[in-house]
Design a protein around this motif. Structure first.
Motif, PDB file in Angstrom:
ATOM      1  N   GLU A  39       0.820  -1.211   0.000  1.00 19.39           N
ATOM      2  CA  GLU A  39       0.000   0.000   0.000  1.00 19.39           C
ATOM      3  C   GLU A  39       0.854   1.260   0.000  1.00 19.39           C
ATOM      4  O   GLU A  39       0.502   2.261  -0.623  1.00 19.39           O
ATOM      5  N   ASN A  40       2.000   1.204   0.710  1.00 20.53           N
ATOM      6  CA  ASN A  40       2.884   2.364   0.703  1.00 20.53           C
ATOM      7  C   ASN A  40       3.470   2.620  -0.673  1.00 20.53           C
ATOM      8  O   ASN A  40       3.580   3.773  -1.119  1.00 20.53           O
ATOM      9  N   ALA A  41       3.878   1.536  -1.342  1.00 21.65           N
ATOM     10  CA  ALA A  41       4.480   1.675  -2.667  1.00 21.65           C
ATOM     11  C   ALA A  41       3.491   2.211  -3.687  1.00 21.65           C
ATOM     12  O   ALA A  41       3.834   3.028  -4.548  1.00 21.65           O
ATOM     13  N   ILE A  42       2.238   1.784  -3.589  1.00 16.53           N
ATOM     14  CA  ILE A  42       1.238   2.165  -4.582  1.00 16.53           C
ATOM     15  C   ILE A  42       0.658   3.552  -4.308  1.00 16.53           C
ATOM     16  O   ILE A  42       0.549   4.384  -5.207  1.00 16.53           O
ATOM     17  N   PHE A  43       0.291   3.787  -3.036  1.00 10.01           N
ATOM     18  CA  PHE A  43      -0.393   5.039  -2.720  1.00 10.01           C
ATOM     19  C   PHE A  43       0.491   6.071  -2.028  1.00 10.01           C
ATOM     20  O   PHE A  43       0.071   7.206  -1.830  1.00 10.01           O
ATOM     21  N   GLY A  44       1.717   5.688  -1.677  1.00 10.90           N
ATOM     22  CA  GLY A  44       2.569   6.616  -0.955  1.00 10.90           C
ATOM     23  C   GLY A  44       3.904   6.878  -1.614  1.00 10.90           C
ATOM     24  O   GLY A  44       4.830   7.348  -0.954  1.00 10.90           O
ATOM     25  N   SER A  45       4.027   6.571  -2.908  1.00 12.72           N
ATOM     26  CA  SER A  45       5.303   6.797  -3.590  1.00 12.72           C
ATOM     27  C   SER A  45       5.594   8.296  -3.673  1.00 12.72           C
ATOM     28  O   SER A  45       4.691   9.135  -3.609  1.00 12.72           O
ATOM     29  N   ASN A  46       6.869   8.620  -3.808  1.00 16.35           N
ATOM     30  CA  ASN A  46       7.294  10.020  -3.873  1.00 16.35           C
ATOM     31  C   ASN A  46       8.216  10.221  -5.072  1.00 16.35           C
ATOM     32  O   ASN A  46       9.318   9.679  -5.111  1.00 16.35           O
TER      33      ASN A  46
END
Length: 219
Positions: A186-193
């Motif tokens: 979920e971090n990789a998909i919705f929290g990428s920078n």
């Protein structure tokens, strides 16, 4: 006896090389205690070797895995203390690391992958629901675990752990990499920078764009 045709020989050699280079090579010295060198941009295993004459017992020692993790600090009510080469410099080139996992009741270690290592989990206290998902066609293997049970998560596959009990749970995990890496889905998909284009995610997940915007703000 006829010789093996040249194309077949090339294919066999290529396969052997790919298998041999799939993991870190065996070290040719007793140890290679890591030393952080921020002045260099060379990253083989990401570390350089410390001068063996300056190595001490402390380079092979890490205390504190008897201390429970702070599950209250996480929205998911879980905590992971990974002892990799960054914390235990003597692990460098040895291809192994260790983690302690703590779970409050109904705590979750969310779906994630370790791109560099297979993981072997043993439950020390409590009850966990664990599982991993294969590559296409995405079959799930899931199992309820209790104290003393062991489960393996193959390298690079999405997996999770969920405390299904009403008491705290504790597990330890061994990984066959000094730095197994972590990609939380979920971090990789919705929290990428910078963030992934919301239109891409809306179409990929068949969601309204407003829902995608909301999810990206959560991470």
């Amino acid at each position: 006896m006829k010789g093996v045709p040249y194309p077949a020989t090339v294919a066999i050699l290529a396969l052997a090389f790919s298998l041999a280079s799939a993991y870190d090579p065996s070290p040719l010295q007793d140890f290679c205690v890591a030393i952080n060198n921020t002045d260099s941009a060379v990253f083989v295993n990401g570390k350089f070797c410390k001068d063996p004459t300056t190595v001490t017992t402390c380079d092979f020692f890490f205390p504190g895995l008897n201390i429970p993790g702070n599950t209250a600090a996480s929205k998911l009510r879980s905590s992971v203390n990974l002892v990799n080469v960054d914390k235990l410099l003597g692990l460098n080139t040895l291809g192994i690391s260790l983690a302690r996992l703590d779970f409050a009741p109904y705590g979750l270690n969310p779906p994630h992958i370790h791109p560099h290592g297979t993981e072997l989990l043993v439950v020390m206290e409590g009850a966990l629901l664990v599982g991993f998902v294969t590559s296409n066609p995405n079959k799930i293997f899931t199992k309820g675990l209790n104290k003393g049970d062991v489960f393996v998560f193959p390298i690079g596959l999405i997996h999770f752990r969920f405390n299904i009990g009403k008491t705290n749970a504790v597990a330890f995990a061994g990984l066959n990499s000094q730095n197994p890496g972590l990609i939380t889905i979920e971090n990789a998909i919705f929290g990428s920078n910078p963030p992934i284009n919301p239109d891409v995610l809306a179409k990929a997940f068949q969601l309204d764009k407003n829902v995608v915007d909301y999810l990206q703000k959560q991470f």
